[in-house]
Every structure is written in structure tokens, then in C-alpha cells.
Design a protein around this motif. Structure first.
Motif, PDB file in Angstrom:
ATOM      1  N   ASN A 114      28.111  88.733 112.601  1.00  0.00           N
ATOM      2  CA  ASN A 114      28.131  90.174 112.965  1.00  0.00           C
ATOM      3  C   ASN A 114      28.070  90.949 111.694  1.00  0.00           C
ATOM      4  OD1 ASN A 114      28.205  92.650 114.248  1.00  0.00           O
ATOM      5  ND2 ASN A 114      30.668  92.774 114.104  1.00  0.00           N
ATOM      6  N   GLU A 115      27.248  92.107 111.656  1.00  0.00           N
ATOM      7  CA  GLU A 115      27.034  92.673 110.198  1.00  0.00           C
ATOM      8  C   GLU A 115      26.817  94.244 110.731  1.00  0.00           C
ATOM      9  OE1 GLU A 115      24.475  92.859 105.987  1.00  0.00           O
ATOM     10  OE2 GLU A 115      24.105  91.537 107.701  1.00  0.00           O
ATOM     11  N   MET A 127      30.289  95.961 106.798  1.00  0.00           N
ATOM     12  CA  MET A 127      31.175  94.722 107.071  1.00  0.00           C
ATOM     13  C   MET A 127      29.963  93.757 107.484  1.00  0.00           C
ATOM     14  SD  MET A 127      31.800  92.665 109.795  1.00  0.00           S
ATOM     15  CE  MET A 127      31.793  93.720 111.453  1.00  0.00           C
ATOM     16  N   ARG A 128      30.615  92.335 107.132  1.00  0.00           N
ATOM     17  CA  ARG A 128      29.910  91.115 107.493  1.00  0.00           C
ATOM     18  C   ARG A 128      30.672  90.157 107.853  1.00  0.00           C
ATOM     19  NH1 ARG A 128      24.639  88.765 106.228  1.00  0.00           N
ATOM     20  NH2 ARG A 128      24.816  86.496 105.963  1.00  0.00           N
ATOM     21  N   TYR A 136      35.479  78.099 109.774  1.00  0.00           N
ATOM     22  CA  TYR A 136      35.964  79.062 108.937  1.00  0.00           C
ATOM     23  C   TYR A 136      35.486  80.451 109.106  1.00  0.00           C
ATOM     24  CZ  TYR A 136      38.459  75.505 106.810  1.00  0.00           C
ATOM     25  OH  TYR A 136      39.017  74.166 106.460  1.00  0.00           O
ATOM     26  N   THR A 137      35.963  81.759 109.780  1.00  0.00           N
ATOM     27  CA  THR A 137      35.526  82.830 109.867  1.00  0.00           C
ATOM     28  C   THR A 137      35.760  83.748 108.830  1.00  0.00           C
ATOM     29  OG1 THR A 137      35.839  82.553 112.342  1.00  0.00           O
ATOM     30  CG2 THR A 137      35.219  84.861 111.408  1.00  0.00           C
ATOM     31  N   ASN A 138      34.703  84.201 107.984  1.00  0.00           N
ATOM     32  CA  ASN A 138      34.925  85.110 106.856  1.00  0.00           C
ATOM     33  C   ASN A 138      34.580  86.321 107.145  1.00  0.00           C
ATOM     34  OD1 ASN A 138      35.759  82.839 105.035  1.00  0.00           O
ATOM     35  ND2 ASN A 138      34.083  82.751 104.286  1.00  0.00           N
ATOM     36  N   THR A 139      35.338  87.457 107.061  1.00  0.00           N
ATOM     37  CA  THR A 139      35.099  88.907 107.523  1.00  0.00           C
ATOM     38  C   THR A 139      35.295  89.615 106.252  1.00  0.00           C
ATOM     39  OG1 THR A 139      35.736  88.651 109.800  1.00  0.00           O
ATOM     40  CG2 THR A 139      35.439  90.658 109.097  1.00  0.00           C
ATOM     41  N   ARG A 140      34.024  90.152 105.647  1.00  0.00           N
ATOM     42  CA  ARG A 140      33.768  90.836 104.429  1.00  0.00           C
ATOM     43  C   ARG A 140      33.635  92.150 104.417  1.00  0.00           C
ATOM     44  NH1 ARG A 140      31.666  85.858 103.231  1.00  0.00           N
ATOM     45  NH2 ARG A 140      32.748  84.907 101.479  1.00  0.00           N
ATOM     46  N   TYR A 141      34.651  93.037 103.811  1.00  0.00           N
ATOM     47  CA  TYR A 141      34.439  94.600 103.914  1.00  0.00           C
ATOM     48  C   TYR A 141      34.179  95.095 102.461  1.00  0.00           C
ATOM     49  CZ  TYR A 141      37.099  93.862 108.289  1.00  0.00           C
ATOM     50  OH  TYR A 141      37.576  93.473 109.491  1.00  0.00           O
ATOM     51  N   TYR A 142      33.152  95.995 102.387  1.00  0.00           N
ATOM     52  CA  TYR A 142      32.486  96.517 101.130  1.00  0.00           C
ATOM     53  C   TYR A 142      32.860  97.721 100.968  1.00  0.00           C
ATOM     54  CZ  TYR A 142      30.080  92.056 101.305  1.00  0.00           C
ATOM     55  OH  TYR A 142      29.687  90.567 101.232  1.00  0.00           O
ATOM     56  N   SER A 166      30.820  98.758  89.364  1.00  0.00           N
ATOM     57  CA  SER A 166      29.247  98.399  88.971  1.00  0.00           C
ATOM     58  C   SER A 166      28.575  98.133  90.021  1.00  0.00           C
ATOM     59  CB  SER A 166      29.124  97.329  87.826  1.00  0.00           C
ATOM     60  OG  SER A 166      29.850  96.205  88.374  1.00  0.00           O
ATOM     61  N   ASP A 167      29.368  97.702  91.185  1.00  0.00           N
ATOM     62  CA  ASP A 167      28.759  97.119  92.582  1.00  0.00           C
ATOM     63  C   ASP A 167      29.968  97.224  93.628  1.00  0.00           C
ATOM     64  OD1 ASP A 167      27.866  93.941  91.404  1.00  0.00           O
ATOM     65  OD2 ASP A 167      30.069  94.771  92.130  1.00  0.00           O
ATOM     66  N   PRO A 168      29.628  97.232  94.713  1.00  0.00           N
ATOM     67  CA  PRO A 168      30.796  97.426  95.682  1.00  0.00           C
ATOM     68  C   PRO A 168      31.961  96.377  95.711  1.00  0.00           C
ATOM     69  CG  PRO A 168      28.598  97.746  96.823  1.00  0.00           C
ATOM     70  CD  PRO A 168      28.189  97.200  95.630  1.00  0.00           C
ATOM     71  N   ALA A 169      33.018  96.790  95.565  1.00  0.00           N
ATOM     72  CA  ALA A 169      34.045  95.743  95.793  1.00  0.00           C
ATOM     73  C   ALA A 169      34.112  95.087  97.240  1.00  0.00           C
ATOM     74  CB  ALA A 169      35.557  96.691  95.633  1.00  0.00           C
ATOM     75  N   CYS A 170      34.642  93.916  97.136  1.00  0.00           N
ATOM     76  CA  CYS A 170      34.694  92.971  98.294  1.00  0.00           C
ATOM     77  C   CYS A 170      36.010  92.729  98.891  1.00  0.00           C
ATOM     78  CB  CYS A 170      33.622  92.166  98.457  1.00  0.00           C
ATOM     79  SG  CYS A 170      33.595  90.991  99.685  1.00  0.00           S
ATOM     80  N   TYR A 171      36.437  93.076  99.981  1.00  0.00           N
ATOM     81  CA  TYR A 171      37.787  92.202 100.292  1.00  0.00           C
ATOM     82  C   TYR A 171      37.155  91.646 101.690  1.00  0.00           C
ATOM     83  CZ  TYR A 171      41.937  92.303 103.380  1.00  0.00           C
ATOM     84  OH  TYR A 171      42.847  92.019 104.246  1.00  0.00           O
ATOM     85  N   CYS A 172      37.860  90.123 101.503  1.00  0.00           N
ATOM     86  CA  CYS A 172      37.563  89.303 102.468  1.00  0.00           C
ATOM     87  C   CYS A 172      38.440  88.741 103.249  1.00  0.00           C
ATOM     88  CB  CYS A 172      36.798  88.026 101.877  1.00  0.00           C
ATOM     89  SG  CYS A 172      36.146  86.796 102.916  1.00  0.00           S
ATOM     90  N   GLU A 173      38.798  88.374 104.469  1.00  0.00           N
ATOM     91  CA  GLU A 173      39.738  87.669 105.287  1.00  0.00           C
ATOM     92  C   GLU A 173      39.146  86.503 106.097  1.00  0.00           C
ATOM     93  OE1 GLU A 173      41.119  90.804 108.209  1.00  0.00           O
ATOM     94  OE2 GLU A 173      42.353  91.758 106.847  1.00  0.00           O
TER      95      GLU A 173
END
Length: 299
Positions: A114-115, A127-128, A136-142, A166-173
Motif C-alpha cells: 500500500n502507498e 506512507m508506504r 515481515y510487514t514494514n510500514t513507513r511514514y515520511y 535534507s530529505d524526509p525523515a522516516c519512521y518505520c513500524e
């Protein structure tokens, strides 16, 4: 991490205590993948953090010593930090295997699930979600605002000053059937005085041993030293020489009660590094102390 780590773990365990032989490989592939796949961040500054040893909760404690032929020949340990030719680590030095850290690993399989872009009620801009290795399901939020990434992630904010991304921060669950807790990571690249530095953080979970070794792969280690910041925090620093990203990349590893992470500085002077470290604040985790199994012989 690598297949060689399974052999190291087996050697380090007591004969009557056997972990799941696939656990280390599964989790280290997962962690490497968390660092590797971030398409929205084409210039990922921090390379994949190599976790030198992750043992399951069924393993109560390691043996007091590893067989002599498994001990790394060239290793320098100071306090809770360990430096080898190709790695910089914090945690149990017995788990730091230079050969395993630099060994090649197979690229994971990734299926896009999903994106979408964030809405007006979302702090994130995109979100990706991905399925990695079919497990494993990785869900990333930028995020284009680091403070919003901190808010959504619930991570500690180690920076007392604001720096431009310098570019979007990434939080991953990351979730999976064989993980007892959600694994989380937070990565951000910042600008400073015309140069760049990066921060990477991971949460501690029950799937990780308390004496885990958190390691960063280096091309060639150099200049191991310690800086005491204006607030009295000690930072062990190591230079990485020979990278194709910069002449000198300087690392420090941070560990608190609930998180592990690192800071990376590209081609910065000592004064520039010190200025940033003076803006870093956290409560350090207690230093690692080797556990002694009941009945183990110690000197």
C-alpha cells in the motif's frame, strides 16, 4: 545478519540451552531491510546497522566465554564500546564478529502492499507498506518536520536544537507473526554548516537480548576517541575511512533505557561535531555487565 552468526551463537550458548536456530537470521535480515529499503530517501546516509547478536527470550544467558577460535583477533574495547577493523559496536563484545558483519547477504524480496499521501489529519506526508521476505510487514511514514516524526513515533528526542532536514525523515513500524513486539526505527538526515549529519534510532524489544551488540559496518576504522560534551555526556567517536560517500565519516553510538541508535557526521571538523554533540541530550543506559550463568566458572 549473516549465516556465520548462527555458528557464533551456537558456540556461545550452554549445551542445555538452545535458541531457535533461525531466529538470528530472521531478525537480522529484518533489521538490515529496515535500513536498506527507503525509496523516498535516495541518499540514505547511515548504512545498514549490523546487529552482531540477537538471541530469543528463551536463551537465559550466554556462557562466560566463547571458544578461543571464535574470538576476533583484532578487537579494541573501551568501556562499553568495541572497535574492529570493519565495525564499531556497543554492547557485549563477545558477539562482535568482524567477518560476519562485512559478509555479503542476499537482498530481501519486497512486495509493495500500500502507498498513499497523507491527509489533512496526518502528520506524515506519505506512507508506504511492504511485505519483506513474505514474513515481515514494514510500514513507513515520511515527514518533512522532524518534530512531527518524534511525536508520532513516541521516540525520545535526543536533539535539543532544531536542524533543517535534507530529505524526509522516516519512521518505520515492523510487525510479524514471530515477533512479540513491534520493531520501530526512526531515521533523519540533517544539514549543518553546508555539510550533513544523520541520526538513526531503534526501539528495544523483548525479541532482543539485553546484552545485544549494536554494530555499524565500516570500511576501515580509525581514530577511536572520546568527547565529553558541554552537558557532561561522553561520546565514543570512530572515523570510517575509504567510503565512497565522504573522505571521513565519523560515528557515535547512543544507548538509553528504551532505545539504541547512532549519529553520523560526513566530512565534519572536530569543532563541528562537538557543536552538534553539545546539543544532544539523553539519559544513558547502564553500562553492559556480563551475565554469569549459574554454575559457570569465572575468573
Amino acid at each position: 545478519m549473516k549465516d556465520k552468526m548462527d555458528e557464533l551463537l551456537k558456540t556461545a550458548l550452554t549445551p542445555d540451552t538452545e535458541p531457535d536456530t533461525e531466529l538470528n537470521q530472521r531478525l537480522t535480515e529484518l533489521i538490515s531491510e529496515n535500513e536498506r529499503i527507503k525509496e523516498m530517501k535516495p541518499k540514505k546516509m547511515i548504512p545498514a546497522a549490523a546487529i552482531a547478536a540477537i538471541m530469543g527470550v528463551l536463551v537465559l544467558c550466554p556462557v562466560g566465554a566463547i571458544a578461543a577460535n571464535k574470538i576476533i583477533k583484532e578487537k579494541f574495547t573501551k568501556g562499553n564500546s568495541t572497535v574492529t577493523e570493519h565495525s564499531f559496536s556497543k554492547g557485549n563484545p563477545d558477539y562482535v564478529d568482524d567477518d560476519a558483519i562485512i559478509a555479503d547477504s542476499e537482498d530481501p524480496t519486497v512486495e509493495n502492499l500500500n502507498e498513499r499521501d497523507g491527509g489533512e489529519d496526518d502528520n506524515w506526508i506519505r506512507m508506504r507498506s511492504e511485505l519483506v521476505n513474505g514474513k515481515y510487514t514494514n510500514t513507513r511514514y515520511y515527514y518533512d518536520d522532524y518534530s512531527l516524526a518524534i511525536t508520532d513515533s513516541g521516540f525520545e528526542n535526543w536533539l535539543t536544537e532544531s536542524y533543517e532536514l535534507s530529505d524526509p525523515a522516516c519512521y518505520c513500524e515492523t510487525t510479524a507473526d514471530d515477533l512479540t513486539e513491534t520493531m520501530k526505527s526512526l531515521d533523519a538526515n540533517f544539514k549543518y554548516s553546508g555539510k550533513e549529519f544523520a541520526l538513526s534510532m531503534d526501539n528495544k524489544t523483548a525479541d532482543q537480548a539485553s546484552d545485544l551488540a549494536y554494530s555499524i559496518q565500516l570500511n576501515e576504522s580509525s581514530n577511536f576517541r572520546t568527547y565529553t560534551s558541554a552537558s557532561g555526556l561522553d561520546f565514543d567517536l570512530v572515523d570510517d575511512i575509504g567510503s565512497d560517500r565522504a573522505d571521513v565519516i565519523t560515528y557515535t553510538i547512543i544507548e538509553t533505557e528504551g532505545f539504541r541508535g547512532s549519529l553520523e557526521f560526513l566530512d565534519m571538523t572536530e569543532d563541528e561535531i562537538h557543536a552538534i554533540l553539545d546539543s544532544v541530550s539523553f539519559v544513558p543506559a547502564p553500562d553492559y555487565e556480563p551475565e554469569v550463568c549459574e554454575g559457570a566458572v569465572t575468573e
